[in-house]
Design a protein around this motif. Structure first.
Motif, PDB file in Angstrom:
ATOM      1  N   ASN A 206      12.867   9.526  -7.802  1.00 57.17           N
ATOM      2  CA  ASN A 206      11.956  10.294  -8.654  1.00 57.17           C
ATOM      3  C   ASN A 206      10.519  10.075  -8.188  1.00 57.17           C
ATOM      4  O   ASN A 206       9.756   9.327  -8.795  1.00 57.17           O
ATOM      5  N   PRO A 207      10.115  10.703  -7.071  1.00 58.75           N
ATOM      6  CA  PRO A 207       8.776  10.477  -6.531  1.00 58.75           C
ATOM      7  C   PRO A 207       7.698  11.108  -7.406  1.00 58.75           C
ATOM      8  O   PRO A 207       7.855  12.223  -7.897  1.00 58.75           O
ATOM      9  N   ARG A 208       6.615  10.376  -7.588  1.00 62.05           N
ATOM     10  CA  ARG A 208       5.474  10.894  -8.358  1.00 62.05           C
ATOM     11  C   ARG A 208       4.374  11.391  -7.431  1.00 62.05           C
ATOM     12  O   ARG A 208       3.824  12.461  -7.632  1.00 62.05           O
ATOM     13  N   GLN A 209       4.051  10.606  -6.411  1.00 58.85           N
ATOM     14  CA  GLN A 209       3.002  10.992  -5.471  1.00 58.85           C
ATOM     15  C   GLN A 209       3.378  10.530  -4.069  1.00 58.85           C
ATOM     16  O   GLN A 209       4.105   9.550  -3.898  1.00 58.85           O
ATOM     17  N   VAL A 210       2.846  11.254  -3.076  1.00 58.59           N
ATOM     18  CA  VAL A 210       3.028  10.859  -1.681  1.00 58.59           C
ATOM     19  C   VAL A 210       1.670  10.886  -1.011  1.00 58.59           C
ATOM     20  O   VAL A 210       0.816  11.730  -1.317  1.00 58.59           O
ATOM     21  N   ALA A 211       1.455   9.930  -0.098  1.00 58.09           N
ATOM     22  CA  ALA A 211       0.219   9.885   0.692  1.00 58.09           C
ATOM     23  C   ALA A 211       0.604   9.677   2.148  1.00 58.09           C
ATOM     24  O   ALA A 211       1.457   8.820   2.460  1.00 58.09           O
ATOM     25  N   TYR A 220       3.876   7.371   2.311  1.00 59.53           N
ATOM     26  CA  TYR A 220       4.084   6.378   1.258  1.00 59.53           C
ATOM     27  C   TYR A 220       4.314   7.101  -0.064  1.00 59.53           C
ATOM     28  O   TYR A 220       3.520   7.966  -0.448  1.00 59.53           O
ATOM     29  N   LEU A 221       5.402   6.741  -0.747  1.00 58.99           N
ATOM     30  CA  LEU A 221       5.768   7.404  -1.994  1.00 58.99           C
ATOM     31  C   LEU A 221       5.863   6.394  -3.118  1.00 58.99           C
ATOM     32  O   LEU A 221       6.508   5.338  -2.974  1.00 58.99           O
ATOM     33  N   SER A 222       5.219   6.708  -4.258  1.00 57.36           N
ATOM     34  CA  SER A 222       5.465   5.948  -5.474  1.00 57.36           C
ATOM     35  C   SER A 222       6.619   6.609  -6.210  1.00 57.36           C
ATOM     36  O   SER A 222       6.617   7.828  -6.414  1.00 57.36           O
ATOM     37  N   GLY A 225      10.359   6.733 -11.729  1.00 53.13           N
ATOM     38  CA  GLY A 225      11.465   6.208 -12.513  1.00 53.13           C
ATOM     39  C   GLY A 225      12.032   4.918 -11.982  1.00 53.13           C
ATOM     40  O   GLY A 225      12.575   4.099 -12.733  1.00 53.13           O
ATOM     41  N   GLN A 226      11.909   4.692 -10.678  1.00 45.80           N
ATOM     42  CA  GLN A 226      12.464   3.494 -10.058  1.00 45.80           C
ATOM     43  C   GLN A 226      11.465   2.335 -10.033  1.00 45.80           C
ATOM     44  O   GLN A 226      11.843   1.204  -9.731  1.00 45.80           O
ATOM     45  N   ASN A 227      10.195   2.604 -10.303  1.00 45.55           N
ATOM     46  CA  ASN A 227       9.148   1.585 -10.214  1.00 45.55           C
ATOM     47  C   ASN A 227       9.182   0.909  -8.848  1.00 45.55           C
ATOM     48  O   ASN A 227       9.231  -0.316  -8.721  1.00 45.55           O
ATOM     49  N   MET A 228       9.155   1.745  -7.818  1.00 44.06           N
ATOM     50  CA  MET A 228       9.239   1.245  -6.446  1.00 44.06           C
ATOM     51  C   MET A 228       8.266   2.000  -5.546  1.00 44.06           C
ATOM     52  O   MET A 228       7.814   3.108  -5.873  1.00 44.06           O
ATOM     53  N   LEU A 229       7.963   1.385  -4.423  1.00 44.12           N
ATOM     54  CA  LEU A 229       7.250   2.015  -3.321  1.00 44.12           C
ATOM     55  C   LEU A 229       8.229   2.167  -2.178  1.00 44.12           C
ATOM     56  O   LEU A 229       8.935   1.206  -1.828  1.00 44.12           O
ATOM     57  N   THR A 230       8.306   3.355  -1.604  1.00 47.95           N
ATOM     58  CA  THR A 230       9.144   3.532  -0.428  1.00 47.95           C
ATOM     59  C   THR A 230       8.342   4.226   0.651  1.00 47.95           C
ATOM     60  O   THR A 230       7.385   4.954   0.376  1.00 47.95           O
ATOM     61  N   GLY A 263       3.167   4.655 -10.778  1.00 49.81           N
ATOM     62  CA  GLY A 263       2.116   5.627 -11.014  1.00 49.81           C
ATOM     63  C   GLY A 263       1.431   6.135  -9.765  1.00 49.81           C
ATOM     64  O   GLY A 263       2.041   6.276  -8.696  1.00 49.81           O
ATOM     65  N   ALA A 264       0.134   6.385  -9.914  1.00 50.27           N
ATOM     66  CA  ALA A 264      -0.664   6.975  -8.848  1.00 50.27           C
ATOM     67  C   ALA A 264      -0.818   6.007  -7.686  1.00 50.27           C
ATOM     68  O   ALA A 264      -0.800   4.784  -7.861  1.00 50.27           O
ATOM     69  N   LEU A 265      -1.006   6.551  -6.484  1.00 47.55           N
ATOM     70  CA  LEU A 265      -1.257   5.712  -5.316  1.00 47.55           C
ATOM     71  C   LEU A 265      -2.399   6.298  -4.510  1.00 47.55           C
ATOM     72  O   LEU A 265      -2.643   7.506  -4.515  1.00 47.55           O
ATOM     73  N   ARG A 266      -3.121   5.419  -3.815  1.00 45.25           N
ATOM     74  CA  ARG A 266      -4.243   5.820  -2.976  1.00 45.25           C
ATOM     75  C   ARG A 266      -4.256   4.975  -1.708  1.00 45.25           C
ATOM     76  O   ARG A 266      -4.061   3.751  -1.762  1.00 45.25           O
TER      77      ARG A 266
END
Length: 401
Positions: A206-211, A220-222, A225-230, A263-266
């Motif tokens: 369940n990706p929220r944001q990608v950079a 990089y994806l936050s 729902g999984q509370n993970m960084l992949t 959440g959000a990533l930068r």
């Protein structure tokens, strides 16, 4: 081009229908209000024009007393003194906008929606005015619950981050994906979808944001729902589906509280560091609209509200956790930083009450302003309370390019 680095940056905050521009002094993290403007409905997100002193504002008002069409894109001019003025008539949008952006030259405005139609593209005139809508392909694959749209640096691809539905392991769960589109002067076409296989080791997707890293072949994806960084590999214009690395965002995975989300990533402008917010507002009543602060404000039962700092390997892009720091409030819905990477600001969404030994402490909505050290770590300089009344602090962002 001048090498002068400004001593202050312009920061926008959105509370309900009111958008406010502030000057944030980098040295002491003090904010000065410059101007405010009332929009036709609640502010969802804001993006600046690439060259002109204009802001594009996505608005969505779903309250029962909304007057007429509640969804708009609005152009706001920023005066030399910081005064904000709505320019022209608001442009009606077909659904609730969840993200808004422009392509590199701000010749087109792209809007993502959490439901159909998923994406629209409007032309932008030379003076920045919003023009005609570009026809979308009838078979556009926008995925489930789009949450972000961006045009890649090449200008030849657009990517929709489709969040899907959580929680994993329940009938409500639907996997998300990255929907990669061909992009040509505002016209889009389906190319391919990116989602890790079920046996990838991720408990859902369940990706929220990608950079996208500015120089390394990594994305990089936050995962909300999984509370993970992949991290996914990028080869030219192609994004791989096999995770290179996956890291847990939570400090206490064994005691996860309700409404705990990634959440959000930068990415830092120098490409050496990555910042991701953990957010929780688990006291919210399911019947309480998500754009209103609870009344009365309840006591927060616990959860993780923090910013994680990852150092990125300069050769491979592999992230290594360097710091975990409190966000300066509860539910950092948005995080932002200045173009030079000197300060990071969290937008802590709603007021809460926190139980402590001997009593209860009131925690207002507001900003956490952090100084970024040379090693990427954060130091909290100032917490700026914001009185949101019955609303929330819906969006915070530096609008300097």
């Amino acid at each position: 081009m001048s090498d002068h680095v400004p001593t202050s940056v312009r920061l926008c905050t959105a509370v309900g229908r009111r958008l406010t521009l502030h000057a944030l002094t980098v040295a002491d993290a003090r904010l000065t209000d410059l101007g405010s403007v009332e929009l036709p409905s609640r502010v969802q997100c804001v993006r600046p024009h690439a060259e002109l002193p204009l802001l594009y504002v996505a608005c969505a008002d779903r309250s029962p007393d909304a007057d007429g069409d509640p969804y708009y894109a609005v152009v706001v001019r920023v005066g030399a003194d910081g005064a904000l003025t709505v320019v022209g008539e608001p442009t009606p949008l077909p659904a609730r906008p969840i993200d808004i952006t422009t392509d590199a030259g701000s010749s087109h405005l792209l809007t993502a929606y959490s439901s159909a139609p998923g994406l629209t593209v409007h032309t932008l005139a030379g003076d920045g005015a919003i023009g005609a809508q570009v026809p979308m392909p009838p078979d556009l694959d926008h995925g489930g619950s789009p949450h972000q749209v961006q045009v890649c640096a090449s200008g030849e691809r657009a990517v929709i981050t489709a969040r899907g539905s959580k929680p994993y392991g329940t009938p409500k769960y639907k996997p998300g994906a990255l929907k990669v589109l061909a992009y040509d002067a505002g016209h889009v076409a389906n190319l391919y979808s990116v989602a890790p296989a079920e046996d990838s080791g991720l408990p859902g997707f369940n990706p929220r944001q990608v950079a996208f890293h500015p120089t390394l072949p990594t994305a990089y994806l936050s995962l909300e729902g999984q509370n993970m960084l992949t991290v996914l590999a990028v080869d030219g214009e192609d994004i791989g589906a096999e995770p290179l690395w996956t890291l847990d965002l939570l400090q206490d995975r064994e005691h996860v509280m309700p409404r705990q989300d990634g959440g959000a990533l930068r990415l830092h402008p120098n490409g050496k560091f990555l910042y991701i917010a953990n957010r929780n507002d688990g006291v919210r009543d399911p019947k309480q609209p998500s754009w209103l602060s609870p009344d009365p404000v309840p006591v927060f039962p616990g959860g993780e509200n923090s910013v994680l700092v990852f150092a990125l390997d300069e050769a491979t892009g592999e992230p290594v956790l360097r710091q975990r720091i409190d966000s300066g409030g509860l539910h950092p819905r948005t995080i932002t930083m200045d173009p030079a990477g000197r300060v990071l600001v969290t937008g802590n969404m709603a007021p809460m009450r926190v139980g402590e030994p001997g009593g209860v402490r009131d925690v207002p909505a507001g900003l956490g302003v952090f100084r970024i050290a040379a090693d990427g770590t954060l130091a909290l300089v100032r917490v700026v309370p914001i009185d949101v009344g019955p609303e929330i602090l819906a969006w915070v962002g530096v609008v300097d390019r």
